[in-house]
Design a protein around this motif. Structure first.
Motif, mmCIF file in Angstrom:
data_model
loop_
_atom_site.group_PDB
_atom_site.id
_atom_site.type_symbol
_atom_site.label_atom_id
_atom_site.label_comp_id
_atom_site.label_asym_id
_atom_site.label_seq_id
_atom_site.Cartn_x
_atom_site.Cartn_y
_atom_site.Cartn_z
ATOM 1 N N LYS A 60 51.899 48.885 29.902
ATOM 2 C CA LYS A 60 50.952 50.084 29.851
ATOM 3 C C LYS A 60 49.472 49.167 30.364
ATOM 4 C CE LYS A 60 49.513 49.822 24.067
ATOM 5 N NZ LYS A 60 50.069 50.427 22.849
ATOM 6 N N ILE A 61 48.167 50.278 30.516
ATOM 7 C CA ILE A 61 47.400 49.506 30.307
ATOM 8 C C ILE A 61 45.991 50.121 29.756
ATOM 9 C CG2 ILE A 61 45.600 50.307 32.656
ATOM 10 C CD1 ILE A 61 47.510 50.178 34.309
ATOM 11 N N GLU A 62 45.896 49.803 29.031
ATOM 12 C CA GLU A 62 44.285 50.325 27.973
ATOM 13 C C GLU A 62 42.766 49.906 28.689
ATOM 14 O OE1 GLU A 62 45.622 47.955 24.567
ATOM 15 O OE2 GLU A 62 47.199 48.499 24.181
ATOM 16 N N LYS A 63 41.725 50.876 28.419
ATOM 17 C CA LYS A 63 40.885 50.326 28.916
ATOM 18 C C LYS A 63 40.097 50.510 28.158
ATOM 19 C CE LYS A 63 37.786 54.709 29.794
ATOM 20 N NZ LYS A 63 37.822 55.950 30.120
ATOM 21 N N PRO A 68 38.088 40.184 28.245
ATOM 22 C CA PRO A 68 38.556 39.742 27.182
ATOM 23 C C PRO A 68 38.249 38.409 27.300
ATOM 24 C CG PRO A 68 39.579 41.088 29.315
ATOM 25 C CD PRO A 68 37.937 41.477 29.264
ATOM 26 N N LYS A 69 37.740 37.391 27.884
ATOM 27 C CA LYS A 69 37.160 36.106 27.889
ATOM 28 C C LYS A 69 36.373 35.939 27.057
ATOM 29 C CE LYS A 69 38.497 34.387 32.587
ATOM 30 N NZ LYS A 69 37.971 34.407 33.600
ATOM 31 N N THR A 70 34.973 35.979 26.286
ATOM 32 C CA THR A 70 34.035 36.033 25.484
ATOM 33 C C THR A 70 34.415 37.036 24.143
ATOM 34 O OG1 THR A 70 33.169 37.892 26.436
ATOM 35 C CG2 THR A 70 32.643 35.876 27.621
ATOM 36 N N ASN A 71 35.363 38.699 24.006
ATOM 37 C CA ASN A 71 35.575 39.219 23.210
ATOM 38 C C ASN A 71 34.255 39.159 23.015
ATOM 39 O OD1 ASN A 71 38.388 38.369 22.763
ATOM 40 N ND2 ASN A 71 37.979 36.584 21.717
ATOM 41 N N LYS A 72 33.544 39.501 23.614
ATOM 42 C CA LYS A 72 32.036 40.628 23.432
ATOM 43 C C LYS A 72 31.766 42.353 24.535
ATOM 44 C CE LYS A 72 28.885 36.640 22.674
ATOM 45 N NZ LYS A 72 27.802 35.456 22.961
ATOM 46 N N VAL A 76 30.617 47.254 31.119
ATOM 47 C CA VAL A 76 31.803 47.543 32.127
ATOM 48 C C VAL A 76 32.633 47.426 31.240
ATOM 49 C CG1 VAL A 76 32.420 46.027 34.636
ATOM 50 C CG2 VAL A 76 30.393 46.285 34.022
ATOM 51 N N GLU A 77 33.730 48.963 31.811
ATOM 52 C CA GLU A 77 34.533 48.709 31.609
ATOM 53 C C GLU A 77 35.747 47.419 31.963
ATOM 54 O OE1 GLU A 77 35.383 52.906 32.637
ATOM 55 O OE2 GLU A 77 34.808 53.738 31.118
ATOM 56 N N PHE A 78 36.840 47.464 30.868
ATOM 57 C CA PHE A 78 37.780 46.637 31.115
ATOM 58 C C PHE A 78 39.093 46.976 31.435
ATOM 59 C CE2 PHE A 78 34.517 43.931 30.247
ATOM 60 C CZ PHE A 78 34.541 42.216 31.299
ATOM 61 N N TYR A 79 40.341 46.997 31.731
ATOM 62 C CA TYR A 79 41.198 47.337 32.192
ATOM 63 C C TYR A 79 42.596 46.707 31.541
ATOM 64 C CZ TYR A 79 39.317 51.788 33.879
ATOM 65 O OH TYR A 79 38.486 52.956 33.998
ATOM 66 N N ILE A 95 51.122 35.331 30.587
ATOM 67 C CA ILE A 95 51.005 36.422 30.933
ATOM 68 C C ILE A 95 50.673 38.110 30.636
ATOM 69 C CG2 ILE A 95 53.534 38.003 29.640
ATOM 70 C CD1 ILE A 95 53.261 38.210 33.792
ATOM 71 N N GLY A 96 49.567 38.084 31.026
ATOM 72 C CA GLY A 96 48.380 39.011 30.592
ATOM 73 C C GLY A 96 46.957 38.889 31.265
ATOM 74 N N PHE A 97 46.651 39.627 31.732
ATOM 75 C CA PHE A 97 46.508 40.357 32.895
ATOM 76 C C PHE A 97 45.293 41.278 33.064
ATOM 77 C CE2 PHE A 97 49.961 38.738 34.980
ATOM 78 C CZ PHE A 97 49.133 37.163 35.543
ATOM 79 N N TYR A 98 43.725 41.704 33.289
ATOM 80 C CA TYR A 98 42.724 42.426 33.221
ATOM 81 C C TYR A 98 42.183 42.702 34.603
ATOM 82 C CZ TYR A 98 39.895 38.594 32.707
ATOM 83 O OH TYR A 98 38.599 37.274 32.860
ATOM 84 N N GLU A 99 41.501 43.983 34.316
ATOM 85 C CA GLU A 99 40.671 44.333 35.698
ATOM 86 C C GLU A 99 39.359 44.745 35.198
ATOM 87 O OE1 GLU A 99 42.915 46.226 39.429
ATOM 88 O OE2 GLU A 99 43.562 47.127 37.660
ATOM 89 N N ILE A 100 38.570 44.611 35.516
ATOM 90 C CA ILE A 100 37.097 44.729 36.191
ATOM 91 C C ILE A 100 36.659 45.832 36.490
ATOM 92 C CG2 ILE A 100 34.922 43.423 35.722
ATOM 93 C CD1 ILE A 100 35.778 41.060 35.480
ATOM 94 N N GLY A 101 36.027 46.979 36.320
ATOM 95 C CA GLY A 101 35.524 47.933 36.383
ATOM 96 C C GLY A 101 36.182 48.717 36.883
ATOM 97 N N GLN A 102 37.279 48.639 37.217
ATOM 98 C CA GLN A 102 37.982 49.946 38.166
ATOM 99 C C GLN A 102 39.458 49.380 38.541
ATOM 100 O OE1 GLN A 102 37.881 49.788 42.419
ATOM 101 N NE2 GLN A 102 38.880 47.995 43.173
ATOM 102 N N LYS A 103 40.385 50.873 38.107
ATOM 103 C CA LYS A 103 42.236 50.163 37.879
ATOM 104 C C LYS A 103 43.505 50.490 38.790
ATOM 105 C CE LYS A 103 44.373 53.773 35.650
ATOM 106 N NZ LYS A 103 44.585 54.522 35.165
ATOM 107 N N GLY A 104 44.032 49.836 39.215
ATOM 108 C CA GLY A 104 44.876 48.924 40.856
ATOM 109 C C GLY A 104 43.615 49.069 41.853
#
Length: 121
Positions: A60-63, A68-72, A76-79, A95-104
């Motif tokens: 599942k993807i959470e917005k 995720p790196k700095t916990n601040k 900008v939205e992180f997915y 195994i854990g990934f994120y995207e910055i600013g846009q999903k997909g």
């Protein structure tokens, strides 16, 4: 005229099916492993390691706005991608990934410097 209409409808149906079946594939590497992450639909996918080991997963993807790196909190939205993998599989990489600013988008970033790039067909 009837044949033209039937052919047009058939073309629309066949082209629409290919869009629905489209999967998102991301590729990258970590140490000695080639990793391919394939999202089959909005809930399931598979990890292919070195083109021979396949591991199914649910996700599942959470917005959120927390980096995720700095916990601040950022503007900008992180997915964040949350994975569920059967415990019988042992992974040699995080195994854990994120995207910055846009999903997909085109890049999935992970821990320990893992970056997966989206494969375009």
């Amino acid at each position: 005229m009837k044949n033209v209409l039937i052919n047009a409808l058939l073309f629309i149906l066949l082209s629409g099916c290919s869009i629905l079946k489209s999967e998102k594939i991301y590729q990258g590497s970590y140490k000695e492993h080639n990793i391919e992450l394939s999202f089959l639909n909005s809930k399931k996918g598979r990890i292919i390691i070195n083109e021979n080991d396949t591991i199914p997963f649910a996700y599942k993807i959470e917005k959120n706005r927390i980096n995720p790196k700095t916990n601040k909190i950022n503007d900008v939205e992180f997915y964040v991608y949350r994975f569920t993998i059967n415990a019988e599989y042992e992974l040699d990489f995080p195994i854990g990934f994120y995207e910055i600013g846009q999903k997909g988008g085109d890049l999935l970033q992970g821990n320990d410097g893992i970056i997966l790039v989206r494969k375009r067909n």
